[in-house]
Design a protein around this motif. Structure first.
Motif, mmCIF file in Angstrom:
data_model
loop_
_atom_site.group_PDB
_atom_site.id
_atom_site.type_symbol
_atom_site.label_atom_id
_atom_site.label_comp_id
_atom_site.label_asym_id
_atom_site.label_seq_id
_atom_site.Cartn_x
_atom_site.Cartn_y
_atom_site.Cartn_z
ATOM 1 N N LYS A 191 0.815 -1.219 0.000
ATOM 2 C CA LYS A 191 0.000 0.000 0.000
ATOM 3 C C LYS A 191 0.846 1.266 0.000
ATOM 4 C CE LYS A 191 -4.277 -1.582 2.237
ATOM 5 N NZ LYS A 191 -4.083 -3.034 2.280
ATOM 6 N N PHE A 192 2.042 1.172 0.552
ATOM 7 C CA PHE A 192 2.931 2.333 0.673
ATOM 8 C C PHE A 192 4.306 1.983 0.099
ATOM 9 C CE2 PHE A 192 -0.107 2.489 4.189
ATOM 10 C CZ PHE A 192 -0.610 3.777 4.098
ATOM 11 N N PRO A 193 4.399 1.756 -1.206
ATOM 12 C CA PRO A 193 5.695 1.347 -1.782
ATOM 13 C C PRO A 193 6.793 2.376 -1.555
ATOM 14 C CG PRO A 193 4.135 1.960 -3.510
ATOM 15 C CD PRO A 193 3.347 1.864 -2.237
ATOM 16 N N GLN A 194 6.413 3.632 -1.380
ATOM 17 C CA GLN A 194 7.415 4.686 -1.172
ATOM 18 C C GLN A 194 8.161 4.529 0.153
ATOM 19 O OE1 GLN A 194 4.136 4.979 -1.040
ATOM 20 N NE2 GLN A 194 3.425 6.743 0.152
ATOM 21 N N PHE A 195 7.608 3.718 1.068
ATOM 22 C CA PHE A 195 8.257 3.518 2.367
ATOM 23 C C PHE A 195 8.887 2.124 2.492
ATOM 24 C CE2 PHE A 195 4.695 6.514 3.683
ATOM 25 C CZ PHE A 195 5.503 7.634 3.618
ATOM 26 N N THR A 196 9.009 1.409 1.386
ATOM 27 C CA THR A 196 9.552 0.046 1.418
ATOM 28 C C THR A 196 10.956 0.004 2.009
ATOM 29 O OG1 THR A 196 8.231 -0.592 -0.513
ATOM 30 C CG2 THR A 196 10.146 -1.958 -0.005
ATOM 31 N N PHE A 197 11.757 1.028 1.759
ATOM 32 C CA PHE A 197 13.147 1.035 2.202
ATOM 33 C C PHE A 197 13.408 2.103 3.268
ATOM 34 C CE2 PHE A 197 12.810 0.018 -2.353
ATOM 35 C CZ PHE A 197 13.068 -1.347 -2.277
ATOM 36 N N PRO A 201 -4.150 3.913 13.024
ATOM 37 C CA PRO A 201 -3.058 3.048 12.554
ATOM 38 C C PRO A 201 -2.404 2.243 13.672
ATOM 39 C CG PRO A 201 -2.389 5.352 12.549
ATOM 40 C CD PRO A 201 -3.856 5.341 12.831
ATOM 41 N N ILE A 202 -1.878 1.096 13.285
ATOM 42 C CA ILE A 202 -1.177 0.234 14.228
ATOM 43 C C ILE A 202 -0.033 0.999 14.893
ATOM 44 C CG2 ILE A 202 0.450 -0.672 12.511
ATOM 45 C CD1 ILE A 202 -0.023 -3.464 13.800
ATOM 46 N N LEU A 203 0.254 0.666 16.137
ATOM 47 C CA LEU A 203 1.239 1.405 16.919
ATOM 48 C C LEU A 203 2.657 1.217 16.386
ATOM 49 C CD1 LEU A 203 -0.057 0.598 20.520
ATOM 50 C CD2 LEU A 203 -0.282 2.773 19.294
ATOM 51 N N ASP A 204 3.466 2.241 16.610
ATOM 52 C CA ASP A 204 4.887 2.212 16.297
ATOM 53 C C ASP A 204 5.630 2.128 17.628
ATOM 54 O OD1 ASP A 204 7.592 3.046 15.842
ATOM 55 O OD2 ASP A 204 6.977 3.927 13.944
ATOM 56 N N SER A 205 6.391 1.065 17.830
ATOM 57 C CA SER A 205 7.041 0.836 19.123
ATOM 58 C C SER A 205 8.191 1.797 19.402
ATOM 59 C CB SER A 205 7.557 -0.607 19.208
ATOM 60 O OG SER A 205 8.387 -0.894 18.103
ATOM 61 N N VAL A 206 8.563 2.597 18.417
ATOM 62 C CA VAL A 206 9.590 3.619 18.613
ATOM 63 C C VAL A 206 8.956 4.982 18.874
ATOM 64 C CG1 VAL A 206 11.573 4.807 17.584
ATOM 65 C CG2 VAL A 206 11.213 2.362 17.140
ATOM 66 N N ALA A 223 -1.184 -7.061 4.905
ATOM 67 C CA ALA A 223 -1.294 -5.715 4.326
ATOM 68 C C ALA A 223 -2.371 -4.880 5.007
ATOM 69 C CB ALA A 223 -1.578 -5.825 2.836
ATOM 70 N N LYS A 224 -2.789 -5.282 6.206
ATOM 71 C CA LYS A 224 -3.821 -4.510 6.908
ATOM 72 C C LYS A 224 -3.298 -3.122 7.253
ATOM 73 C CE LYS A 224 -5.899 -8.525 9.249
ATOM 74 N NZ LYS A 224 -4.818 -9.536 9.225
ATOM 75 N N TRP A 225 -4.169 -2.126 7.115
ATOM 76 C CA TRP A 225 -3.825 -0.754 7.492
ATOM 77 C C TRP A 225 -5.104 0.013 7.759
ATOM 78 C CZ3 TRP A 225 0.214 1.650 9.329
ATOM 79 C CH2 TRP A 225 0.197 3.048 9.400
ATOM 80 N N ASP A 226 -5.158 0.716 8.872
ATOM 81 C CA ASP A 226 -6.323 1.508 9.257
ATOM 82 C C ASP A 226 -5.900 2.973 9.319
ATOM 83 O OD1 ASP A 226 -8.410 2.834 10.559
ATOM 84 O OD2 ASP A 226 -8.885 1.125 11.847
ATOM 85 N N ASP A 227 -6.310 3.753 8.341
ATOM 86 C CA ASP A 227 -5.924 5.169 8.297
ATOM 87 C C ASP A 227 -6.423 5.948 9.506
ATOM 88 O OD1 ASP A 227 -4.370 5.576 5.957
ATOM 89 O OD2 ASP A 227 -6.157 5.324 4.729
ATOM 90 N N GLY A 273 -6.969 -2.895 24.692
ATOM 91 C CA GLY A 273 -6.736 -1.606 24.063
ATOM 92 C C GLY A 273 -7.252 -0.455 24.898
ATOM 93 N N LEU A 274 -6.396 0.533 25.134
ATOM 94 C CA LEU A 274 -6.785 1.749 25.843
ATOM 95 C C LEU A 274 -7.153 2.862 24.871
ATOM 96 C CD1 LEU A 274 -3.955 1.765 28.560
ATOM 97 C CD2 LEU A 274 -6.311 0.943 28.813
ATOM 98 N N SER A 275 -7.017 2.579 23.580
ATOM 99 C CA SER A 275 -7.336 3.549 22.538
ATOM 100 C C SER A 275 -7.711 2.775 21.280
ATOM 101 C CB SER A 275 -6.126 4.441 22.254
ATOM 102 O OG SER A 275 -5.103 3.673 21.624
ATOM 103 N N ALA A 276 -8.222 3.507 20.300
ATOM 104 C CA ALA A 276 -8.554 2.858 19.032
ATOM 105 C C ALA A 276 -7.307 2.281 18.378
ATOM 106 C CB ALA A 276 -9.227 3.864 18.100
ATOM 107 N N ARG A 277 -6.188 2.971 18.504
ATOM 108 C CA ARG A 277 -4.950 2.471 17.911
ATOM 109 C C ARG A 277 -4.444 1.237 18.640
ATOM 110 N NH1 ARG A 277 -0.431 6.632 17.114
ATOM 111 N NH2 ARG A 277 0.298 4.918 15.787
ATOM 112 N N GLY A 278 -4.651 1.192 19.947
ATOM 113 C CA GLY A 278 -4.298 -0.013 20.683
ATOM 114 C C GLY A 278 -5.130 -1.195 20.227
ATOM 115 N N THR A 279 -6.421 -0.967 20.025
ATOM 116 C CA THR A 279 -7.313 -2.031 19.561
ATOM 117 C C THR A 279 -6.917 -2.500 18.166
ATOM 118 O OG1 THR A 279 -9.137 -1.195 20.910
ATOM 119 C CG2 THR A 279 -9.709 -2.617 19.062
ATOM 120 N N THR A 280 -6.566 -1.551 17.286
ATOM 121 C CA THR A 280 -6.090 -1.915 15.951
ATOM 122 C C THR A 280 -4.883 -2.839 16.041
ATOM 123 O OG1 THR A 280 -6.863 0.111 14.894
ATOM 124 C CG2 THR A 280 -5.059 -1.024 13.818
ATOM 125 N N THR A 281 -3.943 -2.498 16.905
ATOM 126 C CA THR A 281 -2.724 -3.291 17.049
ATOM 127 C C THR A 281 -3.035 -4.710 17.493
ATOM 128 O OG1 THR A 281 -1.485 -1.270 17.584
ATOM 129 C CG2 THR A 281 -0.461 -3.373 18.167
#
Length: 228
Positions: A90-96, A121-126, A114-118, A147-155
């Protein structure tokens, strides 16, 4: 899932990521214009270039050989899989892009796909404070991620963080920790008590570390040790 620090960008990405990106975007465009087998193979080969030894080594060190999502330890026969938080399909520009690469076990990586929720979005551990979005709920035989938030639930949903195998593994960890904790309470001045306490603390840096921290932060009298 827990927070980690991202090390410096591996040399292979510093040196070649921009060119790889340009090559991939050209290949995708060519395939869109003419979906020949040759063009499909070219796109497929371009997509794989992120899989470099120094990238994998940096991610292994970054995560301490545990999965970025479920925190399961990578087995000796497996090195884990390089995970694109923003899916490369879905995001080929970020492949590398170094900040899009993580290390995941095969099960979490395949669950997420390839799941993605605009909208959540799934959490970033950094970049994200994981504790603001994810917690645990203790139930007999089923210590679940909550999940404490919608993003937590997505993850949780995208990586399958409450799948049966993980629930069983967490329960086993819980019972082991509770037995040690009870033993320390009953004999706080025992000859090995200080060493055991230190060992418990060190375990939080390894497999299921965030869950071990959570257990140790709870009032053990309220936890269902009797069900182990």
């Amino acid at each position: 899932m827990r927070n980690v620090d991202r090390p410096a960008e591996p040399e292979s990405l510093v040196r070649s990521a921009a060119q790889w990106k340009a090559d991939l975007l050209r290949a995708i465009k060519a395939e869109e214009l003419n979906g020949s087998d040759a063009n499909k193979r070219r796109t497929k080969n371009c997509r794989k270039r992120y899989n470099q030894r120094d990238v994998r080594q940096a991610l292994q060190e970054m995560y301490g050989q545990v999965c970025c999502y479920c925190e399961s330890s990578m087995k000796s026969a497996s090195y884990g899989e390089i995970e694109h938080r923003k899916p490369k399909s879905k995001f080929p520009q970020f492949t590398f892009s170094w900040d899009n690469l993580h290390l995941a076990c095969q099960v979490c990586n395949r669950n997420k796909g390839a799941k993605w929720d605009d909208s959540a979005p799934i959490l970033d551990s950094v970049e994200d404070d994981v504790q603001e979005h994810l917690d645990y709920r203790m139930r007999p035989g089923a210590p679940k991620r909550h999940g404490l938030s919608a993003r937590g639930t997505t993850t949780i949903e995208h990586a399958g963080l409450n799948r049966q195998g993980l629930l069983e593994e967490r329960w086993s960890v819980f019972c082991g920790v509770m037995r040690i904790t009870r033993s320390l309470r009953e004999n706080p001045d025992g000859p090995n008590s200080e060493q055991v306490s230190k060992g418990l603390s060190e375990l939080t840096r390894g497999q299921y570390g965030s869950y071990l921290e959570w257990i140790q932060d709870q009032d053990s009298a309220t936890l269902p040790f009797q069900d182990c």
